[in-house]
Structures are given as structure tokens and as C-alpha cells.
Scaffold this motif. Structure first.
Motif, PDB file in Angstrom:
ATOM      1  N   GLU A  95       3.828   2.669  -5.499  1.00 25.46           N
ATOM      2  CA  GLU A  95       4.515   3.224  -4.340  1.00 25.46           C
ATOM      3  C   GLU A  95       4.169   4.679  -4.165  1.00 25.46           C
ATOM      4  OE1 GLU A  95       8.560   2.449  -5.500  1.00 25.46           O
ATOM      5  OE2 GLU A  95       8.851   4.532  -6.116  1.00 25.46           O
ATOM      6  N   GLU A 150       6.426  -7.031  -1.090  1.00 29.37           N
ATOM      7  CA  GLU A 150       6.524  -5.758  -0.367  1.00 29.37           C
ATOM      8  C   GLU A 150       7.994  -5.357  -0.268  1.00 29.37           C
ATOM      9  OE1 GLU A 150       5.956  -4.042   4.152  1.00 29.37           O
ATOM     10  OE2 GLU A 150       4.452  -5.444   3.386  1.00 29.37           O
ATOM     11  N   PRO A 171       6.928  -0.535   3.531  1.00 29.77           N
ATOM     12  CA  PRO A 171       5.498  -0.355   3.800  1.00 29.77           C
ATOM     13  C   PRO A 171       4.751   0.512   2.784  1.00 29.77           C
ATOM     14  CG  PRO A 171       6.750  -0.173   5.827  1.00 29.77           C
ATOM     15  CD  PRO A 171       7.754  -0.209   4.720  1.00 29.77           C
ATOM     16  N   GLU A 201      -0.574  -0.035  -0.644  1.00 28.59           N
ATOM     17  CA  GLU A 201      -0.855  -1.423  -0.294  1.00 28.59           C
ATOM     18  C   GLU A 201      -2.257  -1.843  -0.741  1.00 28.59           C
ATOM     19  OE1 GLU A 201      -0.441  -4.409   3.551  1.00 28.59           O
ATOM     20  OE2 GLU A 201      -0.749  -2.270   3.894  1.00 28.59           O
ATOM     21  N   PHE A 231       5.380  -1.510  -3.372  1.00 29.49           N
ATOM     22  CA  PHE A 231       5.024  -2.899  -3.631  1.00 29.49           C
ATOM     23  C   PHE A 231       5.239  -3.230  -5.112  1.00 29.49           C
ATOM     24  CE2 PHE A 231       2.610  -1.316  -0.096  1.00 29.49           C
ATOM     25  CZ  PHE A 231       2.647  -2.332   0.840  1.00 29.49           C
TER      26      PHE A 231
END
Length: 325
Positions: A75, A56, A59, A40, A62
Motif C-alpha cells: 500500500e 483490493e 485503490p 497495484e 492490496f
């Protein structure tokens, strides 16, 4: 008088065949592994520097769409941390567990940054990524001796036919001892089994100038000797693109996404080194393309290999003279 600073930038070589069968500039995708910043945080820094729309997917995965250098994904490099990408997975408990595990694993599992296919004549623009990663404190091979980080190129095949894929495979196999020596694989990579070279029996089979199979025979021969992704030059995505059924008959459960590209896997991503560039590794790949495009020289090198009685290290010295000529 102050002396002008010497430029340390390395130019990116262009291959002998720049355009594909449609007359478009060929493309190449690049993959870079690293640890340090989260997926992130990394994608947010990329967006700040390059623009684009951030999406996204989960979590720890991306996508940055329409950045100044094209689409990018970042990722954690582990399938179990992205259950939503697996067929048949439903939203619910499993994705939540994967997300929680991913936060813990982010200290151990490398991130993978993958670019969308980029025109080969714009490849130098991707070096901008390295400066962004370094500013974030990303670490690579030289910083984490117990991990293995890779740099991968996915160059588009110039012609989608048996003659082209055979020439590329011959060229790569014949140059591979030199390529591996020049790439200077980190000792950790050897310990962890980065990638096995092509079996000598297979190299001798394809090195012959008489080896000119149709695509079905090429695929069968490749799978017979290489039923694995664990090769420096992984042809499974390309062969799956040519004939998915033929590949799946041998490897029904292997993770393979068919595409008209080679998958060249390199063992060393030194992202924290301010002098590191992807250009030298790319330029060595272009040496493979140049030999593949010169069929007369390719046949001569193949014949020389079949007559050679020394070890791979000595053969590397021989083919070094070929690529330098």
C-alpha cells in the motif's frame, strides 16, 4: 578452464532462542519501502510470481493471501490515503477524494510492502521479493536522495516476560552505536531525522546489572524517557501488548498496534541494487539476541559501558569486539 562463479548469497543467522513459549518456531515480519511501481502493479507482479489470492482494500492498498511465501500487503505509506482503515469512516466522498489524491501522490509517497509473520528459519525465502521489485523498476534509498526509505523487522519476542524484554532492551541499547555505524544511514535519513538514538540518561539507567524491573516499572521507565515511536527499536507495540492501558495513559492518540514483537527500524532499503539483501541487517539483529541471551556477558558489557568515558564512536569499536567474539 572457466572458473566457477563465486556465490554472493549471504546466509541468514538463527537466533539462540528459535522457539517461543508454545514450542513453535518464532516468526518475524518484514517491511520494505520503495517508490516506482504502483501498489497495484506491485501486488499483481507478486501474485504472478508467488501465486495467491489478491484482495483490493482500496485503490492504493492490496492484500495477497496465501502466496508461496505467505500473506503480503502492499500500500501507499500514508494514513490519509486509506480512510476506510480509520475508525468511523464511511464510504462516500472522502474515500473517493483519497483515491484520487492517492494516484497523484503515488509519484511522491513511498509504497510499503509488509509480510505476514514468517518463521525465522524460512526468512531467506523473503529475498525473493527483492528480485520481483527490481524487475518492476522499484527504487530505493540510493535512487531517490530526497526521500527516506526503510527496512523494518518485527521479530517475535521469545518469552513474554519482564526479564526477556529488559535483556533485549539492554542489549540493543549497548550495541546501538555499532548497529548504527554498520547500517551506514544515508545522509538523507540524518537530514530527515530518521530515528533518534535512546537518550544517554536512559541507556545508563538500564545498563546497570542491577536494573531488573517488573513489567510495570519497565514500561513506566521506557515511556518516561521515550514517549515516541521515533527510536531505532520501537518498543511501543510490544509494551501496548503487555499493558495497553499503561501505554495509552501516556500516549492516548499515538498510532500503536499491540503485538508481541519488537519493531526494529532500519534506515536503508536499497531495493534496486542487485547485490542488496536483507540478510546482513537481520544478522546484526541476531547479535542483539545473542547478547541478550547471555546474561553474564550482558551484565559485563553493561558494567563496562558505565565505566566508559569515551564517545559513542569509540564505544562502537569496543562492542564490535564483543559481537565478534
Amino acid at each position: 578452464m572457466a572458473q566457477p562463479a563465486l556465490s554472493t548469497a549471504i546466509d541468514f543467522s538463527l537466533p539462540p532462542v528459535l522457539h517461543n513459549e508454545r514450542g513453535e518456531v518464532r516468526t518475524v515480519g518484514v517491511e520494505i519501502e520503495f517508490v516506482g511501481p504502483s501498489a497495484e502493479k506491485t501486488v499483481q507482479a507478486l501474485q504472478e510470481a508467488l501465486g495467491g489470492r489478491l484482495i483490493e482494500e482500496d485503490p492504493h492498498a492490496f492484500v495477497l493471501k496465501e502466496s508461496a511465501i505467505g500473506d503480503l500487503t502492499v500500500e501507499l505509506d500514508s494514513r490519509i490515503l486509506h480512510p476506510g482503515k480509520q475508525a468511523g469512516t464511511q464510504r462516500g466522498v472522502l474515500p473517493k477524494i483519497a483515491a484520487l489524491f492517492g494516484f497523484a501522490a503515488s509519484y511522491l509517497v513511498p509504497c510499503e510492502l509488509v509480510t505476514a509473520p514468517t518463521p525465522i528459519d524460512r526468512l531467506e525465502e523473503l529475498n525473493r521479493i527483492l528480485a520481483i521489485l527490481r524487475a518492476l523498476g522499484a527504487k530505493g534509498t540510493q535512487d531517490a536522495p530526497f526521500y527516506a526509505f526503510g527496512l523494518h523487522f518485527n521479530p517475535e519476542i521469545p518469552r513474554q516476560d519482564a526479564a526477556t524484554v529488559t535483556a533485549f532492551m539492554k542489549s540493543f541499547a549497548l550495541l546501538n552505536p555499532w548497529l548504527r555505524r554498520e547500517a551506514s544511514p544515508d545522509a538523507t535519513r540524518n537530514l530527515l531525522g530518521f530515528a533518534d538514538p535512546f537518550p544517554a540518561e536512559y541507556v545508563r539507567k538500564i545498563a546497570s546489572p542491577d536494573y531488573q524491573p517488573d513489567i510495570a516499572t519497565f514500561i513506566d521507565d521506557y515511556l518516561s524517557h521515550n514517549p515516541t515511536r521515533n527510536r531505532d527499536l520501537d518498543l511501543l507495540p510490544l509494551l501496548h501488548h503487555f499493558d495497553a492501558g499503561r501505554v495509552r495513559a501516556v500516549l492516548p492518540n499515538e498510532k500503536i498496534n499491540g503485538r508481541p514483537t519488537f519493531h526494529y527500524r532500519l534506515p536503508d532499503a536499497r531495493v534496486s541494487d542487485p547485490g542488496w539483501s536483507i540478510a546482513p541487517d537481520w544478522n546484526r539483529w541476531v547479535c542483539v539476541e545473542r547478547l541478550a541471551a547471555d546474561r553474564e556477558k550482558l551484565d559485563a558489557v553493561g558494567s563496562a559501558y558505565l565505566a566508559f568515558e569515551g564517545e559513542d564512536k569509540s564505544w562502537a569499536n569496543v562492542v564490535e569486539q564483543v559481537v565478534r567474539s
